[in-house]
Design a protein around this motif. Structure first.
Motif, PDB file in Angstrom:
ATOM      1  N   ARG A   1     -35.631 159.941  62.663  1.00 39.75           N
ATOM      2  CA  ARG A   1     -35.915 161.071  63.552  1.00 39.75           C
ATOM      3  C   ARG A   1     -34.711 161.356  64.442  1.00 39.75           C
ATOM      4  NH1 ARG A   1     -38.832 161.523  60.167  1.00 39.75           N
ATOM      5  NH2 ARG A   1     -41.117 161.291  60.080  1.00 39.75           N
ATOM      6  N   GLY A   2     -34.034 160.295  64.858  1.00 43.25           N
ATOM      7  CA  GLY A   2     -32.847 160.486  65.694  1.00 43.25           C
ATOM      8  C   GLY A   2     -31.755 161.246  64.963  1.00 43.25           C
ATOM      9  N   CYS A   3     -31.571 160.954  63.668  1.00 41.92           N
ATOM     10  CA  CYS A   3     -30.560 161.668  62.879  1.00 41.92           C
ATOM     11  C   CYS A   3     -30.900 163.145  62.763  1.00 41.92           C
ATOM     12  CB  CYS A   3     -30.456 161.039  61.488  1.00 41.92           C
ATOM     13  SG  CYS A   3     -29.785 159.359  61.462  1.00 41.92           S
ATOM     14  N   ASP A   4     -32.159 163.440  62.443  1.00 43.73           N
ATOM     15  CA  ASP A   4     -32.558 164.838  62.299  1.00 43.73           C
ATOM     16  C   ASP A   4     -32.526 165.571  63.641  1.00 43.73           C
ATOM     17  OD1 ASP A   4     -32.904 164.459  59.598  1.00 43.73           O
ATOM     18  OD2 ASP A   4     -35.066 164.130  59.727  1.00 43.73           O
ATOM     19  N   ARG A   5     -32.896 164.861  64.714  1.00 39.68           N
ATOM     20  CA  ARG A   5     -32.857 165.479  66.042  1.00 39.68           C
ATOM     21  C   ARG A   5     -31.417 165.802  66.447  1.00 39.68           C
ATOM     22  NH1 ARG A   5     -34.438 161.433  68.879  1.00 39.68           N
ATOM     23  NH2 ARG A   5     -36.578 161.577  68.109  1.00 39.68           N
ATOM     24  N   ALA A   6     -30.489 164.939  66.048  1.00 42.27           N
ATOM     25  CA  ALA A   6     -29.084 165.178  66.392  1.00 42.27           C
ATOM     26  C   ALA A   6     -28.562 166.445  65.730  1.00 42.27           C
ATOM     27  CB  ALA A   6     -28.247 163.962  65.970  1.00 42.27           C
ATOM     28  N   VAL A   7     -28.989 166.693  64.488  1.00 50.56           N
ATOM     29  CA  VAL A   7     -28.596 167.937  63.807  1.00 50.56           C
ATOM     30  C   VAL A   7     -29.070 169.142  64.611  1.00 50.56           C
ATOM     31  CG1 VAL A   7     -28.958 169.330  61.732  1.00 50.56           C
ATOM     32  CG2 VAL A   7     -28.576 166.860  61.526  1.00 50.56           C
ATOM     33  N   LYS A   8     -30.292 169.053  65.101  1.00 54.29           N
ATOM     34  CA  LYS A   8     -30.851 170.150  65.894  1.00 54.29           C
ATOM     35  C   LYS A   8     -30.138 170.284  67.234  1.00 54.29           C
ATOM     36  CE  LYS A   8     -35.273 171.786  67.774  1.00 54.29           C
ATOM     37  NZ  LYS A   8     -36.728 171.482  67.911  1.00 54.29           N
ATOM     38  N   ASP A   9     -29.777 169.130  67.844  1.00 56.47           N
ATOM     39  CA  ASP A   9     -29.150 169.149  69.168  1.00 56.47           C
ATOM     40  C   ASP A   9     -27.765 169.783  69.155  1.00 56.47           C
ATOM     41  OD1 ASP A   9     -31.369 167.952  70.206  1.00 56.47           O
ATOM     42  OD2 ASP A   9     -30.519 165.934  70.303  1.00 56.47           O
ATOM     43  N   LEU A  10     -27.105 169.838  68.005  1.00 58.61           N
ATOM     44  CA  LEU A  10     -25.778 170.456  67.954  1.00 58.61           C
ATOM     45  C   LEU A  10     -25.852 171.980  68.021  1.00 58.61           C
ATOM     46  CD1 LEU A  10     -23.664 168.332  65.455  1.00 58.61           C
ATOM     47  CD2 LEU A  10     -23.551 168.417  67.928  1.00 58.61           C
ATOM     48  N   GLY A  11     -27.093 172.508  67.966  1.00 52.10           N
ATOM     49  CA  GLY A  11     -27.269 173.954  68.152  1.00 52.10           C
ATOM     50  C   GLY A  11     -26.493 174.756  67.135  1.00 52.10           C
ATOM     51  N   SER A  12     -25.678 175.669  67.638  1.00 49.63           N
ATOM     52  CA  SER A  12     -24.914 176.555  66.750  1.00 49.63           C
ATOM     53  C   SER A  12     -23.468 176.118  66.602  1.00 49.63           C
ATOM     54  CB  SER A  12     -24.964 177.987  67.302  1.00 49.63           C
ATOM     55  OG  SER A  12     -24.405 178.017  68.615  1.00 49.63           O
ATOM     56  N   GLN A  13     -23.137 174.924  67.054  1.00 57.23           N
ATOM     57  CA  GLN A  13     -21.758 174.437  66.998  1.00 57.23           C
ATOM     58  C   GLN A  13     -21.285 174.411  65.540  1.00 57.23           C
ATOM     59  OE1 GLN A  13     -21.290 170.769  69.057  1.00 57.23           O
ATOM     60  NE2 GLN A  13     -19.080 170.692  68.861  1.00 57.23           N
ATOM     61  N   CYS A  14     -20.135 175.021  65.272  1.00 50.95           N
ATOM     62  CA  CYS A  14     -19.588 175.107  63.916  1.00 50.95           C
ATOM     63  C   CYS A  14     -18.319 174.266  63.835  1.00 50.95           C
ATOM     64  CB  CYS A  14     -19.277 176.559  63.554  1.00 50.95           C
ATOM     65  SG  CYS A  14     -18.729 176.748  61.827  1.00 50.95           S
ATOM     66  N   LEU A  15     -18.238 173.453  62.815  1.00 48.40           N
ATOM     67  CA  LEU A  15     -17.110 172.518  62.686  1.00 48.40           C
ATOM     68  C   LEU A  15     -16.226 172.829  61.489  1.00 48.40           C
ATOM     69  CD1 LEU A  15     -19.099 169.203  63.411  1.00 48.40           C
ATOM     70  CD2 LEU A  15     -17.777 170.583  65.031  1.00 48.40           C
ATOM     71  N   VAL A  16     -16.520 173.888  60.758  1.00 47.86           N
ATOM     72  CA  VAL A  16     -15.746 174.215  59.557  1.00 47.86           C
ATOM     73  C   VAL A  16     -15.100 175.578  59.706  1.00 47.86           C
ATOM     74  CG1 VAL A  16     -17.166 172.801  58.035  1.00 47.86           C
ATOM     75  CG2 VAL A  16     -17.793 175.191  58.417  1.00 47.86           C
ATOM     76  N   SER A  17     -14.078 175.795  58.907  1.00 47.00           N
ATOM     77  CA  SER A  17     -13.393 177.092  58.877  1.00 47.00           C
ATOM     78  C   SER A  17     -14.194 178.053  58.001  1.00 47.00           C
ATOM     79  CB  SER A  17     -11.988 176.917  58.309  1.00 47.00           C
ATOM     80  OG  SER A  17     -12.061 176.535  56.935  1.00 47.00           O
ATOM     81  N   PRO A  18     -13.917 179.370  58.093  1.00 45.46           N
ATOM     82  CA  PRO A  18     -14.628 180.332  57.215  1.00 45.46           C
ATOM     83  C   PRO A  18     -14.453 180.001  55.736  1.00 45.46           C
ATOM     84  CG  PRO A  18     -13.540 181.484  59.008  1.00 45.46           C
ATOM     85  CD  PRO A  18     -13.094 180.051  59.095  1.00 45.46           C
ATOM     86  N   ASN A  19     -13.258 179.553  55.365  1.00 47.70           N
ATOM     87  CA  ASN A  19     -13.018 179.217  53.961  1.00 47.70           C
ATOM     88  C   ASN A  19     -13.873 178.022  53.531  1.00 47.70           C
ATOM     89  OD1 ASN A  19     -11.659 179.249  51.382  1.00 47.70           O
ATOM     90  ND2 ASN A  19     -10.507 177.457  52.104  1.00 47.70           N
ATOM     91  N   GLU A  20     -13.955 177.002  54.407  1.00 45.84           N
ATOM     92  CA  GLU A  20     -14.772 175.829  54.099  1.00 45.84           C
ATOM     93  C   GLU A  20     -16.250 176.203  54.041  1.00 45.84           C
ATOM     94  OE1 GLU A  20     -12.170 172.147  56.007  1.00 45.84           O
ATOM     95  OE2 GLU A  20     -13.371 173.416  57.333  1.00 45.84           O
ATOM     96  N   LYS A  21     -16.658 177.119  54.908  1.00 43.21           N
ATOM     97  CA  LYS A  21     -18.049 177.558  54.893  1.00 43.21           C
ATOM     98  C   LYS A  21     -18.383 178.239  53.569  1.00 43.21           C
ATOM     99  CE  LYS A  21     -21.457 180.140  57.608  1.00 43.21           C
ATOM    100  NZ  LYS A  21     -21.690 180.909  58.860  1.00 43.21           N
ATOM    101  N   ASP A  22     -17.447 179.038  53.061  1.00 37.01           N
ATOM    102  CA  ASP A  22     -17.665 179.705  51.769  1.00 37.01           C
ATOM    103  C   ASP A  22     -17.781 178.677  50.649  1.00 37.01           C
ATOM    104  OD1 ASP A  22     -17.607 182.151  52.994  1.00 37.01           O
ATOM    105  OD2 ASP A  22     -15.486 182.544  52.544  1.00 37.01           O
ATOM    106  N   GLN A  23     -16.948 177.649  50.689  1.00 39.61           N
ATOM    107  CA  GLN A  23     -17.012 176.616  49.647  1.00 39.61           C
ATOM    108  C   GLN A  23     -18.364 175.890  49.687  1.00 39.61           C
ATOM    109  OE1 GLN A  23     -13.477 174.054  49.015  1.00 39.61           O
ATOM    110  NE2 GLN A  23     -12.473 175.301  50.592  1.00 39.61           N
TER     111      GLN A  23
END
Length: 925
Positions: free
Chosen positions: A283-305
């Motif tokens: 539950r802690g792992c899944d909650r952490a995904v939610k807690d990051l909100g809209s934070q994006c860590l990849v570039s547009p190119n990486e997102k497309d891949q």
């Protein structure tokens, strides 16, 4: 244990016939060269090195070497997921035709040069090898035991020890282990049970680690330059001083823990991603995904891949995707990875992470167990965790295993290990773990029903005992035996010295003497009570009589002034006092004058003639109890008293003449005389003798307990083995230590309690069940479901429930016999999910199945796969009906579909294999 010569070079290996430079396009580390040299000398090798240091290369060299020799390699892993990953890696590296896979329910290309399998399958194969004309280890040059430190695992440790013990000495072993404290002991043990084995140990990390600590204020260095203690700038958190709120609701002030988005942001700013963020709950792992909100860590190119890969995955695995929250997070480079996630989705996440498209994976510690997911950084969110036995701090090896995932060889100049401030742990605890050493391997070896039956099928009882006592646990116990024997010898020496001092004492006589002394003390106490009671009774009578006594009357006195002496005296004068009774001026036989109250008189001798006291001068005594020595004038009177005392008994208090007092006095005197006549009365310092005796008894007890402890450590596995034999004989599995048809059926099975499974199969209660109900019952008797608040929307099937009720009586009998034999082996009977398994067997969709249970998808897959494993074994059991055998095949086919089964390419490959082989035991059906 042999030691490997330092400074082994590539030239040395070229001379051996296989040039590493032709295989690996980079320079090898010294420990890798040393391990390869050991293999070329024909020895087995234990490689103990940090996680991520390149141990796997030694196993890969063994593969190239075996192929060059026209031989085969078995590559074993502790987990099915690791086997699948190695299968993919080796197919890419060596070609699909060269690589096979064997798991509990799957056998693919098993004649290949490289066969990947779980260690349990290898163990099963070893048990079956001596029973078949076709030796499955023929042409096998090397067995690689990857993640060998799994011997520490309470569930799987026994399998590793059995594999090493029973592996033929002609086969080289390559044991790859993370750093452990007793790698030398492990190597010595393998050498003692298998053959020449050398240890290659390395502390070198090709990518050094930099330890950081994250608090609410930011990210800071954790260790000093030497890595021996805390960094000078690290401040241990202390509660602020000042007034605190009062009242029941007030709580102790705790440090502020940084939020997950803050930690990730700090790491992203310092270019420390990709990272594995360890959190010790699903539950802690899944909650952490939610807690990051809209934070994006990849570039547009990486997102497309990622989107392209996701579309391809969904097209082939439409039911094996997570919800919209996790899909959106994945497109931002964020994912979670734990046992509750579908295996197919986890493999997808692992692939994306290895390609650098996922920047942060929130994972439970199981990800650190060998899955190939190197990262630039690892984050350890807490320094303690909950376990089945309560909350505890992380062990050194657990911390090192997670920390070791940091630093990608060839990509990173250094790896980062981030520990995080929590409410309960801070920089001090983080620093201690960061500099801690690895823990030692301990033996988890435990005999099982299957082990007993397989050994007795192959060997006699003496040989079976020898093999059981070759376990790593018995080896470690033998090392402790030397130290324990030395301590026992010291205790025996101490006991001998004491026996030299008091050894000739007949302790039976001494005990009798002490017993009589105890009785004498008690009788004396009773005498004092009787005297006191008689004195109280006579006191009033004497006081009244003294009012009428004449001057010159003889009396007996007892007072503190006379120091307890019962003293003959004469009344010289009666002096009026302020009280009711007069004071008595008396002269004793020792010429002492005393002024005493009437209560000091303990005997009145009115029957004797009064003495003539005359008119000589009396001393002037005023206060009661006052005493003065007489002179020459009073001496004749004192002598007269003394003379009367010689002629008559003037020294016995009148209360001592009471009947019960006289009787008790006689008893006490007799006991005193009896004690004087015993030999023990003449033995020196009896107090010292008692002390010696007490110490001797303590030493004898300690020696006995230590001997019992040593015997238990040395023989506990064998005693368990014998207890299992008794149970197997009770249920007809053994006849004169030979496995019967029932016993061979039990031996063909693998589970937590093979006897329980076998008894259920041969009971006849399952023969009439449909394949769907059979699958449901198999889940109930083979799988533990320990998730809290379990819920299933599917009703328990009636026929399956009735069969389970019939089996409950067999289970009760089994548990009763196990308890009588002091054997603790669980027999599952878990009906809660039978409806869910039946629904899946009848063709329910995966989405509907998950919608009707509180379990995570990964848990459902695990439960169904355990059921598949048991169903796959049933057709190869002897003592079962053909109907049950056929229904087991139909049930297996019904439930072994995606996402329960492996990917389609593996499943299709099964059709080319010999289906007469039981994958659980490698026996021909």
């Amino acid at each position: 244990m042999s030691s490997v010569q330092e400074g082994t070079t590539s030239a040395d290996l070229v001379k051996a016939g296989l040039d590493p430079a032709m295989i690996f396009p980079f320079l090898l580390d010294d420990f890798q060269l040393q391990a390869i040299d050991t293999l070329n000398q024909g020895h087995s090798v234990v490689v103990s090195a940090p996680t991520g240091s390149g141990k796997t290369l030694v196993g890969e060299y063994a593969i190239y070497r075996a192929i060059a020799h026209g031989q085969k390699v078995f590559y074993t892993t502790p987990l099915k997921a690791l086997s699948n990953q190695k299968l993919r890696d080796f197919r890419e590296q060596f070609g699909s035709d060269q690589v096979g896979l064997m798991t509990g329910d799957l056998s693919v290309n098993r004649s290949a040069s490289i066969v990947v399998m779980t260690t349990e399958i290898f163990r099963n194969m070893l048990y079956a090898a001596a029973q078949e004309t076709d030796d499955p280890l023929e042409d096998v040059e090397t067995v690689v035991l990857d993640e060998c430190h799994y011997m520490n695992d309470s569930q799987r440790g026994t399998v590793w020890e059995e594999s090493i013990i029973h592996c033929p000495s002609s086969v080289q072993l390559v044991a790859l282990s993370a750093t452990v404290a007793n790698a030398g002991q492990l190597t010595d043990w393998i050498e003692s049970v298998h053959g020449p084995t050398q240890l290659v140990h390395s502390d070198f990390r090709p990518v050094p680690l930099d330890y950081k600590f994250c608090s609410a204020k930011g990210l800071h260095p954790l260790l000093n330059k030497n890595g021996t203690g805390l960094h000078p700038n690290c401040k241990v958190w202390r509660a602020p001083k000042g007034p605190r709120r009062k009242g029941r609701s007030s709580k102790p002030i705790q440090p502020e823990a940084p939020k997950i988005d803050f930690v990730i942001a700090q790491m992203a700013q310092r270019n420390m991603l990709p990272a594995i963020y360890f959190i010790f709950s699903r539950r802690g792992c899944d909650r952490a995904v939610k807690d990051l909100g809209s934070q994006c860590l990849v570039s547009p190119n990486e997102k497309d891949q990622i989107q392209q890969r996701l579309n391809k995955y969904i097209a082939s695995n439409s039911e094996a995707i997570r919800d919209e929250l996790h899909i959106n997070a994945l497109l931002r480079g964020i994912a979670s990875h734990h046992a509750g996630v579908l295996p197919a989705w986890k493999e997808f996440i692992e692939d994306l992470f290895q390609q650098g498209l996922v920047k942060v994976v929130f994972a439970t510690e199981t990800l650190a167990a060998g899955i190939n997911m190197p990262a630039r950084s690892t984050v350890i969110s807490a320094l303690s965790k909950r376990t089945e036995r309560g909350h505890r701090s992380l062990m050194g090896s657990e911390f090192l295993q997670m920390a070791g995932r940091a630093g990608r060889r060839g990509l990173d100049s250094e790896g980062f290990v981030v520990t995080v401030q929590s409410r309960f742990e801070g920089v001090r605890e983080a620093g201690q773990l960061a500099i801690s050493k690895a823990d030692p391997l301990v033996s988890q070896f435990t005999p099982s029903y299957g082990m007993v039956l397989n050994l007795l099928h192959r060997y006699d009882l003496d040989k079976s005992r020898e093999l059981v006592q070759r376990s790593f646990g018995c080896y470690l116990a033998s090392l402790d035996l030397v130290e324990e024997e030395d301590l026992l010898e010291q205790l025996r020496t101490q006991l001998g010295r004491l026996q030299g001092v008091a050894g000739e004492v007949p302790w039976a006589d001494f005990e009798e003497y002490e017993k009589q002394r105890g009785r004498l003390r008690e009788e004396r106490r009773l005498l004092r009570i009787l005297q006191k009671q008689a004195a109280e009774t006579l006191a009033n009578e004497l006081t009244l009589a003294l009012q009428f006594a004449s001057v010159g009357t003889l009396v007996t006195l007892k007072s503190p002034q006379l120091r307890g002496r019962v003293t003959p005296s004469v009344i010289v004068e009666k002096i009026s006092s302020s009280g009711q009774f007069p004071l008595l001026l008396c002269l004793t036989d020792q010429n002492l004058w005393l002024l005493l109250p009437c209560q000091a008189v303990v005997s009145l001798h009115a029957d004797l003639s009064c003495l003539e006291v005359g008119t000589f001068k009396r001393p002037e005594l005023v206060q009661p109890g006052e005493l003065r020595h007489g002179d020459q004038n009073s001496l004749p009177m004192a002598l007269a008293v003394e003379d009367m005392a010689k002629r008559y008994d003037l020294q016995t208090p009148q209360y001592d003449l009471a009947g019960e007092v006289l009787t008790q006095t006689k008893l006490v005197q007799d006991l005193e005389e009896s004690l004087k006549e015993q030999p023990a009365h003449q033995w020196g310092d009896r107090k010292k003798l008692k002390k010696h005796r007490r110490r001797m008894e303590e030493l004898q007890l300690e020696i006995r307990e230590r001997q019992q402890f040593l015997h238990h450590r040395a023989n506990r596995h064998w005693e368990t083995f014998l207890s299992l034999i008794d149970i197997l004989q009770h249920f007809g599995c053994l006849d004169s230590l030979e496995p019967t048809e029932i016993g061979r059926t039990v031996a063909a099975l693998r589970g937590d309690n093979e006897l329980w499974l076998g008894l259920a199969l041969i009971s006849g209660h399952l023969d009439e069940l449909s394949p769907y109900d059979l699958a449901a019952v198999f889940q109930a008797i083979s799988t533990e479901v320990n998730r809290p608040d379990i819920w299933s929307g599917y009703p328990v099937p009636t026929k399956a429930e009735e069969a389970l009720f019939d089996l409950a009586g067999i289970r009760r009998e089994l548990l009763r016999v196990q308890e009588r034999c002091n054997v603790d082996c669980l027999a599952w009977l878990e009906p809660d999910l039978m409806g869910l398994v039946e629904a899946w067997a009848r063709g329910s969709s995966w989405l509907d199945l998950i919608a009707n249970t509180s379990l995570d998808e990964g848990d459902v897959v695990r439960i169904l796969r355990r059921t598949v494993d048991l169903l796959a074994q049933v057709p190869y059991c002897e003592a079962i009906s053909d109907r049950l055998r056929n229904n087991a095949r139909l049930a297996l086919k019904a439930i072994n579909r995606f996402p329960v089964c492996e990917s389609e390419d593996l499943v299709n490959a099964v059709a080319d294999e010999n289906k007469a082989i039981n994958p659980a035991t490698e026996r021909v059906g």
